[in-house]
Write a protein that holds these residues in place. Structure first.
Motif, PDB file in Angstrom:
ATOM      1  N   HIS A 101      53.833  11.635  31.194  1.00  0.00           N
ATOM      2  CA  HIS A 101      52.690  10.717  31.189  1.00  0.00           C
ATOM      3  C   HIS A 101      52.671   9.867  29.916  1.00  0.00           C
ATOM      4  CE1 HIS A 101      48.633   9.230  31.884  1.00  0.00           C
ATOM      5  NE2 HIS A 101      48.296   9.628  30.669  1.00  0.00           N
ATOM      6  N   SER A 102      52.989  10.487  28.776  1.00  0.00           N
ATOM      7  CA  SER A 102      53.015   9.740  27.520  1.00  0.00           C
ATOM      8  C   SER A 102      54.113   8.681  27.526  1.00  0.00           C
ATOM      9  CB  SER A 102      53.214  10.713  26.361  1.00  0.00           C
ATOM     10  OG  SER A 102      53.295  10.015  25.131  1.00  0.00           O
ATOM     11  N   LEU A 103      55.284   9.016  28.053  1.00  0.00           N
ATOM     12  CA  LEU A 103      56.382   8.043  28.124  1.00  0.00           C
ATOM     13  C   LEU A 103      56.043   6.891  29.066  1.00  0.00           C
ATOM     14  CD1 LEU A 103      59.453  10.469  28.216  1.00  0.00           C
ATOM     15  CD2 LEU A 103      58.748   9.002  26.327  1.00  0.00           C
ATOM     16  N   GLN A 104      55.429   7.194  30.196  1.00  0.00           N
ATOM     17  CA  GLN A 104      55.042   6.138  31.135  1.00  0.00           C
ATOM     18  C   GLN A 104      53.991   5.212  30.525  1.00  0.00           C
ATOM     19  OE1 GLN A 104      53.792   8.371  34.569  1.00  0.00           O
ATOM     20  NE2 GLN A 104      55.859   8.486  35.432  1.00  0.00           N
ATOM     21  N   GLU A 105      53.055   5.764  29.788  1.00  0.00           N
ATOM     22  CA  GLU A 105      52.027   4.947  29.141  1.00  0.00           C
ATOM     23  C   GLU A 105      52.645   4.049  28.072  1.00  0.00           C
ATOM     24  OE1 GLU A 105      47.727   5.550  26.822  1.00  0.00           O
ATOM     25  OE2 GLU A 105      48.933   7.268  27.455  1.00  0.00           O
ATOM     26  N   ASN A 106      53.585   4.578  27.317  1.00  0.00           N
ATOM     27  CA  ASN A 106      54.266   3.781  26.293  1.00  0.00           C
ATOM     28  C   ASN A 106      55.079   2.659  26.925  1.00  0.00           C
ATOM     29  OD1 ASN A 106      55.165   2.995  23.784  1.00  0.00           O
ATOM     30  ND2 ASN A 106      56.854   4.448  23.733  1.00  0.00           N
ATOM     31  N   TYR A 107      55.721   2.928  28.048  1.00  0.00           N
ATOM     32  CA  TYR A 107      56.508   1.902  28.743  1.00  0.00           C
ATOM     33  C   TYR A 107      55.600   0.779  29.250  1.00  0.00           C
ATOM     34  CZ  TYR A 107      59.194  -0.295  32.484  1.00  0.00           C
ATOM     35  OH  TYR A 107      59.795  -1.205  33.316  1.00  0.00           O
ATOM     36  N   ARG A 108      54.462   1.126  29.811  1.00  0.00           N
ATOM     37  CA  ARG A 108      53.543   0.099  30.313  1.00  0.00           C
ATOM     38  C   ARG A 108      53.015  -0.768  29.167  1.00  0.00           C
ATOM     39  NH1 ARG A 108      51.460   4.689  33.233  1.00  0.00           N
ATOM     40  NH2 ARG A 108      52.214   4.719  35.392  1.00  0.00           N
ATOM     41  N   GLN A 109      52.756  -0.167  28.028  1.00  0.00           N
ATOM     42  CA  GLN A 109      52.280  -0.944  26.885  1.00  0.00           C
ATOM     43  C   GLN A 109      53.358  -1.896  26.379  1.00  0.00           C
ATOM     44  OE1 GLN A 109      50.945   1.947  24.058  1.00  0.00           O
ATOM     45  NE2 GLN A 109      49.070   2.441  25.193  1.00  0.00           N
ATOM     46  N   LEU A 110      54.623  -1.454  26.394  1.00  0.00           N
ATOM     47  CA  LEU A 110      55.714  -2.343  25.996  1.00  0.00           C
ATOM     48  C   LEU A 110      55.867  -3.502  26.979  1.00  0.00           C
ATOM     49  CD1 LEU A 110      58.417   0.253  24.855  1.00  0.00           C
ATOM     50  CD2 LEU A 110      57.070  -1.275  23.400  1.00  0.00           C
ATOM     51  N   MET A 111      55.502  -3.289  28.229  1.00  0.00           N
ATOM     52  CA  MET A 111      55.552  -4.355  29.227  1.00  0.00           C
ATOM     53  C   MET A 111      54.300  -5.221  29.210  1.00  0.00           C
ATOM     54  SD  MET A 111      58.496  -4.030  30.575  1.00  0.00           S
ATOM     55  CE  MET A 111      58.323  -5.153  31.954  1.00  0.00           C
ATOM     56  N   GLY A 112      53.379  -4.963  28.285  1.00  0.00           N
ATOM     57  CA  GLY A 112      52.166  -5.765  28.178  1.00  0.00           C
ATOM     58  C   GLY A 112      51.049  -5.320  29.093  1.00  0.00           C
ATOM     59  N   GLU A 113      51.110  -4.120  29.609  1.00  0.00           N
ATOM     60  CA  GLU A 113      50.093  -3.611  30.514  1.00  0.00           C
ATOM     61  C   GLU A 113      49.294  -2.498  29.833  1.00  0.00           C
ATOM     62  OE1 GLU A 113      52.195  -2.260  33.915  1.00  0.00           O
ATOM     63  OE2 GLU A 113      53.065  -4.215  34.401  1.00  0.00           O
ATOM     64  N   GLN A 114      48.099  -2.273  30.335  1.00  0.00           N
ATOM     65  CA  GLN A 114      47.226  -1.200  29.858  1.00  0.00           C
ATOM     66  C   GLN A 114      47.051  -1.249  28.333  1.00  0.00           C
ATOM     67  OE1 GLN A 114      48.558   2.588  31.339  1.00  0.00           O
ATOM     68  NE2 GLN A 114      48.192   2.056  33.468  1.00  0.00           N
ATOM     69  N   LEU A 115      46.702  -2.424  27.830  1.00  0.00           N
ATOM     70  CA  LEU A 115      46.469  -2.587  26.399  1.00  0.00           C
ATOM     71  C   LEU A 115      45.015  -2.360  26.014  1.00  0.00           C
ATOM     72  CD1 LEU A 115      48.666  -5.765  25.737  1.00  0.00           C
ATOM     73  CD2 LEU A 115      49.284  -3.354  25.483  1.00  0.00           C
ATOM     74  N   GLU A 124      49.253  -4.118  16.343  1.00  0.00           N
ATOM     75  CA  GLU A 124      50.219  -4.625  15.360  1.00  0.00           C
ATOM     76  C   GLU A 124      51.503  -3.800  15.369  1.00  0.00           C
ATOM     77  OE1 GLU A 124      48.199  -4.645  11.658  1.00  0.00           O
ATOM     78  OE2 GLU A 124      47.078  -6.504  12.056  1.00  0.00           O
ATOM     79  N   ASN A 125      51.368  -2.487  15.471  1.00  0.00           N
ATOM     80  CA  ASN A 125      52.563  -1.637  15.548  1.00  0.00           C
ATOM     81  C   ASN A 125      53.374  -1.931  16.800  1.00  0.00           C
ATOM     82  OD1 ASN A 125      51.818  -0.336  13.164  1.00  0.00           O
ATOM     83  ND2 ASN A 125      50.707   1.278  14.232  1.00  0.00           N
ATOM     84  N   LEU A 126      52.683  -2.150  17.914  1.00  0.00           N
ATOM     85  CA  LEU A 126      53.380  -2.491  19.150  1.00  0.00           C
ATOM     86  C   LEU A 126      54.080  -3.834  19.039  1.00  0.00           C
ATOM     87  CD1 LEU A 126      53.940  -1.743  22.111  1.00  0.00           C
ATOM     88  CD2 LEU A 126      51.788  -2.866  22.725  1.00  0.00           C
ATOM     89  N   GLU A 127      53.425  -4.812  18.381  1.00  0.00           N
ATOM     90  CA  GLU A 127      54.032  -6.125  18.180  1.00  0.00           C
ATOM     91  C   GLU A 127      55.274  -6.033  17.293  1.00  0.00           C
ATOM     92  OE1 GLU A 127      52.710 -10.600  16.597  1.00  0.00           O
ATOM     93  OE2 GLU A 127      51.413  -8.857  16.312  1.00  0.00           O
ATOM     94  N   ASN A 128      55.198  -5.270  16.229  1.00  0.00           N
ATOM     95  CA  ASN A 128      56.358  -5.099  15.347  1.00  0.00           C
ATOM     96  C   ASN A 128      57.515  -4.432  16.071  1.00  0.00           C
ATOM     97  OD1 ASN A 128      54.932  -6.228  13.198  1.00  0.00           O
ATOM     98  ND2 ASN A 128      54.160  -4.247  12.498  1.00  0.00           N
ATOM     99  N   GLN A 129      57.191  -3.471  16.915  1.00  0.00           N
ATOM    100  CA  GLN A 129      58.243  -2.797  17.667  1.00  0.00           C
ATOM    101  C   GLN A 129      58.938  -3.751  18.631  1.00  0.00           C
ATOM    102  OE1 GLN A 129      56.816   0.631  19.774  1.00  0.00           O
ATOM    103  NE2 GLN A 129      58.833   1.192  20.582  1.00  0.00           N
ATOM    104  N   LEU A 130      58.159  -4.605  19.276  1.00  0.00           N
ATOM    105  CA  LEU A 130      58.746  -5.586  20.194  1.00  0.00           C
ATOM    106  C   LEU A 130      59.580  -6.618  19.445  1.00  0.00           C
ATOM    107  CD1 LEU A 130      55.707  -6.148  22.585  1.00  0.00           C
ATOM    108  CD2 LEU A 130      57.872  -5.033  23.143  1.00  0.00           C
ATOM    109  N   GLU A 131      59.118  -7.055  18.277  1.00  0.00           N
ATOM    110  CA  GLU A 131      59.872  -8.034  17.494  1.00  0.00           C
ATOM    111  C   GLU A 131      61.204  -7.455  17.028  1.00  0.00           C
ATOM    112  OE1 GLU A 131      57.329  -9.270  14.369  1.00  0.00           O
ATOM    113  OE2 GLU A 131      56.148 -10.648  15.606  1.00  0.00           O
TER     114      GLU A 131
END
Length: 211
Positions: A101-115, A124-131
């Motif tokens: 469940h934690s991995l699926q939630e992290n994947y959705r956040q990286l795809m811009g969902e469930q923010l 900001e941490n998510l943005e830095n990770q994507l950059e």
């Protein structure tokens, strides 16, 4: 002649019993020490005399030996009990479901969902990770482009140099400013080969010949 076998039974004489207890106790502790040293074993020995006096030996600590014994005993009993084994695998399955469940939630956040519900710091941490991930992808892409262009020039011009000469392509990577280098794409400029044009001489006229 050798010593005869001693009958293993309670010694009636209290004095002889006390002397035997003292000798056997010291011999047992000595053997326990040797076993711990020779075999790298964790050994604990507890002895109570007939008068209630405690004698003990442990090569680590008696508390650590007792805790290890209790834990090992519980694990052995759990393995022998089918109900406890089922509970163990149920706990393992629950932990794996939580991790999934934690991995699926992290994947959705990286795809811009469930923010929703994320704080500014988390965003900001998510943005830095994507950059960082995007920068790695662009660097890898640039390396592939460079390798393909070098391979193409090698096939076309063989082993002759192709960087900036008159028969090859002039390849230049333009570096942007600090921000654009991180977020921008790599620009490749290909200049066509420069062919040598011979100097054209104007033919002399008849008047100039007469002079």
């Amino acid at each position: 002649m050798g010593r005869g076998k001693i009958a293993i039974r309670r010694i009636d004489n209290s004095t002889s019993r006390q002397v035997t207890f003292s000798k056997r106790r010291k011999g047992l502790i000595k053997k326990a020490k040797e076993l711990a040293i020779l075999c790298d074993a964790e050994v604990g020995v507890t002895i109570f005399s007939s008068t209630g006096k405690l004698y003990e030996f442990a090569n680590t600590s008696m508390k650590a030996v007792i805790e290890r014994y209790s834990k090992s005993k519980e694990q052995h009993q759990d393995l022998m009990n089918p109900t406890s084994e089922v509970k163990f695998w149920q706990r393992e399955a629950a932990m794996l479901r939580q991790q999934l469940h934690s991995l699926q939630e992290n994947y959705r956040q990286l795809m811009g969902e469930q923010l929703y519900g994320l704080s500014v710091k988390e965003l900001e941490n998510l943005e830095n990770q994507l950059e960082m991930s995007l920068n790695c992808v662009r660097v890898k892409k640039g390396q592939i482009f460079t390798n393909e262009i070098q391979e193409l020039n090698r096939k076309v011009y063989g082993t002759r140099p192709y960087g900036g000469n008159e028969n090859g392509f002039n390849i230049r990577f333009q570096e942007q400013e600090s921000q654009s280098r991180l977020h921008g794409s790599i620009n490749l400029q290909l200049s066509p080969p420069m062919h040598h044009i011979p100097d054209y001489q104007i033919p002399a006229t008849r008047a100039s010949k007469d002079k």
